[in-house]
Design a protein around this motif. Structure first.
Motif, short mmCIF file in Angstrom:
data_model
loop_
_atom_site.label_atom_id
_atom_site.label_comp_id
_atom_site.label_asym_id
_atom_site.label_seq_id
_atom_site.Cartn_x
_atom_site.Cartn_y
_atom_site.Cartn_z
N GLY A 119 -13.56 -4.26 13.64
CA GLY A 119 -13.06 -4.92 14.85
C GLY A 119 -13.92 -6.14 15.17
O GLY A 119 -14.10 -6.50 16.34
N ALA A 120 -14.44 -6.77 14.11
CA ALA A 120 -15.40 -7.88 14.27
C ALA A 120 -14.80 -9.09 14.98
O ALA A 120 -15.54 -9.92 15.51
CB ALA A 120 -15.94 -8.29 12.91
N THR A 121 -13.47 -9.19 14.98
CA THR A 121 -12.83 -10.36 15.61
C THR A 121 -12.48 -10.10 17.08
O THR A 121 -12.01 -11.00 17.77
CB THR A 121 -11.54 -10.72 14.85
N GLY A 122 -12.68 -8.88 17.55
CA GLY A 122 -12.28 -8.53 18.92
C GLY A 122 -13.33 -8.93 19.95
O GLY A 122 -14.42 -9.40 19.59
N VAL A 123 -13.01 -8.74 21.21
CA VAL A 123 -13.92 -9.12 22.30
C VAL A 123 -15.26 -8.39 22.16
O VAL A 123 -16.32 -8.99 22.21
CB VAL A 123 -13.29 -8.79 23.68
N ALA A 174 -5.36 -6.97 8.74
CA ALA A 174 -4.92 -7.92 7.70
C ALA A 174 -4.76 -9.32 8.27
O ALA A 174 -5.04 -10.32 7.60
CB ALA A 174 -3.62 -7.42 7.10
N LYS A 175 -4.35 -9.36 9.56
CA LYS A 175 -4.11 -10.63 10.25
C LYS A 175 -5.32 -11.56 10.21
O LYS A 175 -5.18 -12.78 10.11
CB LYS A 175 -3.74 -10.26 11.70
N SER A 176 -6.52 -10.99 10.28
CA SER A 176 -7.74 -11.82 10.35
C SER A 176 -8.43 -11.99 9.00
O SER A 176 -9.47 -12.66 8.93
CB SER A 176 -8.75 -11.19 11.31
N GLU A 193 -6.55 4.15 17.72
CA GLU A 193 -5.71 4.45 16.55
C GLU A 193 -6.42 4.04 15.27
O GLU A 193 -6.40 4.76 14.26
CB GLU A 193 -4.34 3.75 16.67
N THR A 194 -7.06 2.86 15.31
CA THR A 194 -7.78 2.38 14.12
C THR A 194 -8.96 3.31 13.81
O THR A 194 -9.21 3.62 12.64
CB THR A 194 -8.28 0.93 14.36
N SER A 195 -9.65 3.75 14.85
CA SER A 195 -10.77 4.68 14.62
C SER A 195 -10.28 6.00 14.02
O SER A 195 -10.90 6.53 13.10
CB SER A 195 -11.52 4.95 15.92
P1 A2P Z 1 -7.55 -8.41 14.50
O1 A2P Z 1 -8.22 -9.50 15.26
O2 A2P Z 1 -7.42 -8.72 13.04
O3 A2P Z 1 -6.27 -7.90 15.12
P2 A2P Z 1 -9.51 -6.56 21.10
O4 A2P Z 1 -9.84 -5.25 21.75
O5 A2P Z 1 -10.31 -7.68 21.61
O6 A2P Z 1 -8.05 -6.83 21.10
O7 A2P Z 1 -9.97 -6.40 19.53
C1 A2P Z 1 -9.50 -5.40 18.67
C2 A2P Z 1 -10.20 -5.50 17.31
O8 A2P Z 1 -9.71 -4.45 16.47
C3 A2P Z 1 -9.90 -6.80 16.56
O9 A2P Z 1 -11.01 -7.17 15.78
C4 A2P Z 1 -8.75 -6.37 15.67
O10 A2P Z 1 -8.59 -7.16 14.50
C5 A2P Z 1 -9.19 -4.99 15.27
N1 A2P Z 1 -8.06 -4.19 14.77
C6 A2P Z 1 -6.91 -3.92 15.41
N2 A2P Z 1 -6.10 -3.16 14.61
C7 A2P Z 1 -6.79 -2.96 13.46
C8 A2P Z 1 -6.50 -2.27 12.22
N3 A2P Z 1 -5.36 -1.62 12.04
N4 A2P Z 1 -7.42 -2.29 11.25
C9 A2P Z 1 -8.60 -2.94 11.43
N5 A2P Z 1 -8.93 -3.61 12.56
C10 A2P Z 1 -8.04 -3.61 13.56
#
Ligand code: A2P
Length: 344
Positions: free
Chosen positions: A10-14, A39-41, A76-78
């Protein structure tokens, strides 16, 4: 001892981005670091410790060469990846609520119950943001005067609900100022110039899940009885960053406001700002981007015998999430609580 390879899920999240900043700031010892997201990031570039790293899509095999995972990617991811990481010998430190109440998963606030980390079986949970700041304040007071009952009202910022919620506060405020209508997406009611007394779904007892998280997690972290009396009301407020809490505690033993302030002044991770004569007390804006939990308005509660009422604020993305996650990782690494035999 060999330093571990770490991964930020989740490195791209807040919260993920805050985790990276804290890792740099406290100089967390590690060998290699891997940035994981959806995959998006994949392919996105992020600078960590002066190096440009590429974000990778998370797959079960992402954890093959990882010793410690710091995860903040939602429940869900966890649920999907934690078992895969643990199966591959990694320690998974999770910010989501997915595993918090499981018996064999330590739920830890650094500086409060670190010793619970010693018995981890691969999974470790980081508490809910509102619980986190509260624990650092309650623990030293409880050690002195033994809590009997707890009543908490939270005033939670939108960043606790992720990037989409932050954007919704901006957009709905702009719309309101222009007199335009705004369609809520993340929140059930308009957050601009408003307070919403609902965070997460409602439970059968009329409390929300967020309120019950504060209740149950507090009991677990502080090793209190499963029916210890706690009542919480959690509200969302139009603040970007920093959660505020009004806290009333009834104690077994008498404790004066002066004594409570003295205890909190000495407490780990806590700072007292409490000069009513000069209108000095902490607010969410004062706490944003800072590491301590700030406490003020400490007074004798007039509704309970041996009661203290106080106000506490903290940066929900730090003590409520990233900072505590990195502090847990630091303890795990420094005490060798990961698979040191696993190849780098
Ligand atoms: P991504 O940016 O690619 O969607 P926030 O709480 O700020 O919305 O951040 C959620 C974080 O969890 C983001 O880094 C997001 O990545 C990541 N994430 C969400 N869904 C998945 C997934 N299925 N697999 C891996 N990372 C995920």
């Amino acid at each position: 001892m060999k330093k571990p390879n770490i991964a930020i899920l989740g490195a791209t999240g807040v919260v993920g981005r805050e985790i990276l900043k804290v890792i740099e700031k406290i100089n967390l010892p590690y060998e290699k670091i891997k940035l994981l997201a959806s995959a998006k990031s994949a392919g996105a570039k992020v600078e960590v410790m002066g190096k440009i790293l590429t974000v990778e899509e998370t797959t079960p095999d992402s954890f093959n060469d990882v010793h410690v995972v710091l995860a903040s990617a939602g429940g869900e991811t966890s649920k999907k990846f934690a078992p895969e990481a643990v199966k591959r010998g990694a320690v998974f430190i999770d910010n989501s609520s997915a595993f918090r109440m499981e018996n064999d998963v330590p739920l830890v606030i650094s500086g409060v119950n670190d010793e619970d980390l010693e018995k981890h079986k691969g999974l470790i949970s980081n508490p809910n943001c509102s619980t986190s700041q509260l624990m650092l304040v309650l623990k030293p007071l409880h050690d002195y005067a033994k809590m009997k009952r707890l009543i908490v009202s939270t005033y939670q910022s939108v960043s606790g609900a992720g990037l989409a919620a932050i954007n919704e506060l901006t957009q709905s405020t702009e719309a309101a100022l222009k007199g335009e209508t705004f369609e809520n997406i993340k929140f059930k009611k308009n957050i601009a110039f408003n307070i919403i007394p609902q965070i997460d779904n409602f439970c059968d007892n009329g409390y929300t899940k967020e309120e019950m998280k504060v209740t149950n997690e507090t009991r677990k972290i502080m090793h209190l009885a499963s029916d210890f009396p706690i009542s919480c009301t959690a509200a969302r407020v139009p603040v970007y960053r920093g959660h505020s809490e009004a806290v009333t505690i009834e104690f077994e033993k008498e404790i004066t406001p002066k004594k409570a302030a003295e205890i909190l002044e000495q407490a780990y991770g806590v700072e007292v700002i409490d000069n009513p004569d000069k209108f000095e007390f902490p607010t969410a804006l004062d706490a944003a981007h800072k590491y301590p939990v700030y406490v003020g308005r400490i007074r004798k509660d007039i509704a309970f015998k041996n009661g203290i009422t106080l106000w506490c604020v903290a940066d929900n993305l730090l003590i409520g999430a990233a900072l505590n996650t990195v502090r847990i990782a630091e303890y795990v690494i420094k005490n060798g609580l990961y698979n040191t035999e696993k190849e780098n």
